[in-house]
Scaffold this motif. Structure first.
Motif, PDB file in Angstrom:
ATOM      1  N   GLN B  35     112.632 113.799  19.113  1.00  0.00           N
ATOM      2  CA  GLN B  35     113.698 112.942  19.610  1.00  0.00           C
ATOM      3  C   GLN B  35     115.076 113.567  19.401  1.00  0.00           C
ATOM      4  N   ILE B  36     115.886 113.443  20.415  1.00  0.00           N
ATOM      5  CA  ILE B  36     117.283 113.831  20.290  1.00  0.00           C
ATOM      6  C   ILE B  36     118.130 112.666  20.771  1.00  0.00           C
ATOM      7  N   LYS B  37     119.372 112.656  20.353  1.00  0.00           N
ATOM      8  CA  LYS B  37     120.272 111.587  20.754  1.00  0.00           C
ATOM      9  C   LYS B  37     121.471 112.203  21.473  1.00  0.00           C
ATOM     10  N   HIS B  38     121.650 111.751  22.698  1.00  0.00           N
ATOM     11  CA  HIS B  38     122.783 112.260  23.455  1.00  0.00           C
ATOM     12  C   HIS B  38     124.055 111.647  22.892  1.00  0.00           C
ATOM     13  N   LYS B 305     128.761 120.331  33.106  1.00  0.00           N
ATOM     14  CA  LYS B 305     129.150 119.736  31.832  1.00  0.00           C
ATOM     15  C   LYS B 305     128.439 120.444  30.684  1.00  0.00           C
ATOM     16  N   VAL B 306     128.969 120.193  29.510  1.00  0.00           N
ATOM     17  CA  VAL B 306     128.279 120.589  28.290  1.00  0.00           C
ATOM     18  C   VAL B 306     127.866 119.296  27.593  1.00  0.00           C
ATOM     19  N   SER B 307     126.576 119.169  27.330  1.00  0.00           N
ATOM     20  CA  SER B 307     126.074 117.961  26.671  1.00  0.00           C
ATOM     21  C   SER B 307     125.936 118.214  25.175  1.00  0.00           C
ATOM     22  N   ILE B 308     126.251 117.183  24.434  1.00  0.00           N
ATOM     23  CA  ILE B 308     126.155 117.291  22.971  1.00  0.00           C
ATOM     24  C   ILE B 308     125.075 116.321  22.486  1.00  0.00           C
ATOM     25  N   PHE B 309     124.205 116.832  21.652  1.00  0.00           N
ATOM     26  CA  PHE B 309     123.094 116.024  21.147  1.00  0.00           C
ATOM     27  C   PHE B 309     123.053 116.092  19.626  1.00  0.00           C
TER      28      PHE B 309
END
Lengths: 593, 313
Positions: B35-38, B305-309
């Protein structure tokens, strides 16, 4: 027991060794699968060919979708943009410009080709295949197969070699017919190939000729219809046609003057650019790719195009030429000009000081510019792209309020105080400047019906207006009430309290505006027809029957005697067409023989 | 007797188990997810924002994004607020032509692989260009894809797009050594892409069309490879980005399958980032980095975009 154990142990060891060897074999097989095989190389793009999708014991990371329905229709994943980008993203190859944000105008995919498109057939199959929905997709033009990757002929895996626009033209056959059919010229060297255009992605053919890709780029185009640079303000057109740049900001800039006016394609120049008001690159009317509906069966396409705006209902309804205007569609030989390729010669001798004749454009009936036997059109005197002669740019703060005069009004030659434009062709009449009929000499404060003075608009303007004249000779003077025909024009000055009130004819002069009653028909003197003259009816005697208002002395065109405002004429001068005393009274005997 | 036999057999038994396990571990059982969280997206402030960002690096709280479509680097603070940008399209000093990868050293120097200009440009943390290194191999210009600098910045490891090699340059731009060449054998490449170091200084290279990750010693000696061709868990289609987390795990982005897979230090597939056996889909994920707080940054090219998780434990 010990033997048994030993035997079992040995057998177990053999089994293990066999297992190890089998494992190593599997490992080597697994390793081998990492080496490129033909199957694997194909599945780099044809990924749905992988047999792993059929396994039940493990879930693939992506779904098996051999022919997914995408925005572009139903097609093999191998030629979807997603697949293409997976390599062309800069990490392998670099075609990022195609996907770059804001540069996304591409050749349409996911659409069915229009009726105009004729896809060539090879052995009954379309050379450029469509997807299962009959729509265009990446693979319509591109393929990784069947072209030589090592040459630069098809650097982007085109289905056919396309260095000179062959691929575009194979389908867009209607666009290749050239100006004769109203399409922008192709396969001709451009006059210039600006660096800005090249930088924008424009390409010439391998021979340096104009191709489709000179204006269009199939991917990452700046604007629809996939143009190499934006053209909403005619930037693209004017990058090459730089000599037309001055149309921007001028009164012919329809994006300013009539932004909602529609051309034949229903485009507004406000959004399609100033050029689009008159020209379209494809499916235009005639050689100049006209974007306007011209008069049917016109003998002068050029002038007809001008009138498509300059008419009562047109966007230039405030700028009409009037009933009496300079004729168009007439040969330049009428005023005595002999036109050759780069030179005009008058059959009338120039007097000293006259400006040399400039070559002006002449056209045939179809609008093609011709040097010899050409017709005078609106565009002979007017350059619709340049508000003033030699103007490089037109930068007006308020174009709507701009008023034209003899030095502007899109004239090719400034019709200045010397009437240079008129005299460029009407050389015979140029001597009027050396006579008292040049009002700059005899009545410099006088104005014509348009309120213009000779001092600014030239000698011709005293009596003539090129447009909105007052009669058959485009008179610039109001005829005197009660005086008929051309007589009324002369009387506008030669009357009590007129400009020429010292030169009145009196009550018992030679009859004018009268039928010719003499049996003889003068050869040297003109008669004038009534408006509704019957066939064979002799013309009327008018002032101009005996007088040539342009030339003071019939015997010497270059005479400057008439330039003295106080000089009195005699029976041999006085603007007479023939001397009345000299030469045995040639003037009178012409009729009264 | 027995002990000797058992010892030998035990060794062989373990060998077989290990071998078979190695073969089947990648493709067995249900899909393992982690699991990761955006947390946030970085899209840029300028009109149009980021365009096809290819790589990202975080240096002392600042996020440096290679804005490839706009031929520049855009810098954000930790909250995603745009601070400044540097470079534009061009070949002049400080400008770029299709930059791809980015790296940094412990002195906060920023290294950008200026693909189209065949050079590595070095900047300070404020975007001032310090120097430029032309990437050449045997007299031929090379298109660099990514660069990894040793912590002290003394050596730059650069992946070459058209020579399919890894090149090591010193600070002055002298080519110290290179390895690779086009091929599918171990140690060779077909389009090497992103490049990073492990904590123990091994060089990790994404080998795109060979669909694997290769590990080398800094001398260029091949150590092992990770991944392989295919669509199953543990296999790769278009690997692009790689990052090593603090526990030595390899996170590999796959721009076609649009997932990030995680391998252990030995190269065994662990899981794919996602939830409940469903991978978390990203849009053309490419370059990645992990900041000091353990947050994962992924350049999603086609989403601009650059997404951060946040990575779950």
């Amino acid at each position: 027991m010990a033997v048994y154990i030993k035997s079992v142990s040995r057998g177990f060891c053999i089994l293990l060794w066999a297992g190890l060897l089998f494992g190593l074999l599997l490992t080597s097989i697994a390793e081998a699968t990492r080496l490129p095989s033909a199957n694997r190389e194909c599945s780099i793009c044809h990924i749905m060919w992988l047999t792993e999708f059929r396994r039940d014991d493990v879930t693939p990371l992506i779904q098996y979708q051999p022919k997914p329905v995408l925005k572009t229709g139903k097609q093999d994943v191998s030629s979807t943009p997603r697949m293409c980008f997976s390599c062309h993203d800069g990490f392998v190859l670099d075609s990022r410009f195609m996907w770059k944000k804001g540069r996304g105008h591409n050749h349409p995919v996911g659409e069915k080709p229009s009726d105009k498109i004729k896809i060539p057939l090879v052995e009954g199959k379309k050379l450029f295949p469509l997807n299962d929905d009959g729509k265009m997709y990446c693979g319509t033009c591109h393929t990784a197969h069947g072209v030589d990757w090592e040459t630069d002929d098809s650097p982007v895996f085109m289905r056919i070699k396309s260095r000179d626009g062959e691929l575009c033209e194979a389908c867009h056959q209607d666009k290749t017919t050239g100006p004769e059919k109203g399409f922008h010229i192709l396969h001709r060297k451009p006059d210039r190939f600006p660096a800005d255009l090249k930088k924008a992605g424009s390409r010439l053919s391998s021979k340096g000729d104009i191709t489709c890709q000179s204006c269009h780029r199939p991917h990452a185009a700046a604007e629809e219809p996939i143009l190499v640079m934006r053209n909403n303000d005619s930037q693209l057109c004017l990058t090459c046609h730089i000599d037309k740049l001055a149309v921007k900001g001028s009164k012919h800039d329809m994006s300013l003057m009539a932004p909602d006016d529609l051309n034949i394609k229903g485009q507004k120049s406000q959004t399609a650019g100033p050029c689009s008001a008159c020209h379209v690159p494809h499916q235009g009317g005639g050689l100049f790719l006209w974007a306007r509906q011209t008069e049917k069966a016109s003998d002068d396409v050029i002038s007809s195009t001008c009138r498509s705006c300059h008419n009562k209902e047109g966007p230039a309804h405030k700028k009409l030429v009037g009933q009496y205007s300079h004729p168009t569609g007439v040969p330049i030989t009428d005023p005595g000009i002999i036109a050759t390729a780069n030179k005009w010669v008058s059959r009338f001798k120039d007097f000293v000081g006259l400006k040399p004749i400039q070559v002006l454009p002449l056209y045939n009936k179809n609008g093609r510019r011709v040097a010899k036997d050409g017709l005078v059109t609106c565009a002979s005197c007017h350059d619709p792209h340049n508000w003033a002669p030699h103007a490089k740019k037109t930068q007006r703060k308020d174009t709507h309020k701009l008023k034209g005069d003899g030095r502007s009004s899109f004239l090719r030659i400034a019709n200045d105080e010397n009437s240079s434009l008129c005299i460029n062709c009407h050389r015979e009449q140029s001597v009027v400047t050396m006579s008292k009929h040049n009002l700059d000499i005899s009545a410099p404060q006088a104005s014509n019906v348009a309120g213009r003075k000779v001092s600014t608009d030239g000698a011709c303007s005293a009596c003539h207006l090129p447009h909105k004249g007052q009669g058959s000779h485009m008179w610039a003077r109001k005829k005197v009430d009660g005086k008929q025909g051309e007589d009324g024009l002369c009387a506008s000055c030669h009357r009590e309290e007129g400009l020429a009130d010292k030169k009145l004819v009196g009550d018992k002069g030679h009859p004018v505006h009268a039928k010719m009653t003499m049996s003889a028909t003068p050869e040297m003197l003109p008669l004038y027809k009534r408006k509704q003259a019957k066939n064979g009816e002799k013309g009327l005697i008018e002032c101009a029957t005996c007088h040539n208002p342009h030339q003071w002395d019939s015997r010497d065109a270059a005479s400057k005697a008439g330039t003295d405002p106080e000089v009195d004429g005699d029976a041999d001068t006085s603007f007479l067409r023939l001397p009345a005393v000299a030469q045995h009274g040639a003037l009178c005997t012409e009729c009264h023989n | 007797m027995m002990p000797r036999v058992n010892k030998s057999c035990l060794f062989l038994l373990l060998s077989v188990i290990a071998t078979v396990t190695h073969i089947t571990a990648d493709a067995s059982g249900q899909l393992q997810t982690h699991q990761i969280k955006h947390v946030a997206d970085i899209t840029g402030d300028d009109p149009g924002g980021l365009s096809l960002p290819g790589d990202v690096v975080v240096v002392k709280g600042r996020i440096y994004v290679v804005d490839g479509g706009n031929h520049r680097v855009v810098v954000f603070d930790g909250s995603g607020k745009q601070l400044f940008k540097f470079g534009k399209q061009g070949s002049e000093r400080g400008n770029f032509n299709g930059p791809v990868g980015i790296g940094a050293d412990h002195s906060d120097r920023i290294y950008v692989a200026d693909r189209g200009n065949n050079r590595i440009q070095v900047f300070n943390r404020d975007g001032k260009q310090l120097r430029s290194i032309t990437v050449m191999d045997d007299g031929n210009l090379v298109r660099p894809i990514d660069v990894a600098a040793t912590p002290d910045g003394s050596t730059l490891f650069v992946t070459g797009n058209n020579n399919h090699s890894v090149m090591a340059f010193n600070q002055k731009g002298k080519l110290l050594r290179k390895w690779g060449g086009r091929g599918a054998e171990n140690g060779k490449f077909r389009y090497p892409a992103t490049i990073v170091f492990t904590a123990d200084k091994r060089v990790v290279v994404v080998d795109v069309l060979n669909t694997r990750i290769q590990l080398f010693e800094q001398s260029g000696k091949f150590i092992t490879s990770i991944g392989g061709w295919g669509v199953l868990p543990g296999q790769l289609v278009r690997p692009k980005g790689i990052v090593v987390d603090k526990d030595g795990r390899f996170l590999v982005s796959d721009s076609y399958m649009e997932v990030v897979q995680v391998f252990d230090d030995a190269g065994h597939f662990l899981y794919v980032l996602g939830d409940n056996e469903k991978p978390y889909r990203m849009t053309s994920p490419a370059g990645m980095t992990i900041d000091s707080d353990g947050r994962l940054y992924v350049a999603e090219m086609l989403d601009n975009k650059v997404s951060i998780f946040e990575l779950g434990r």
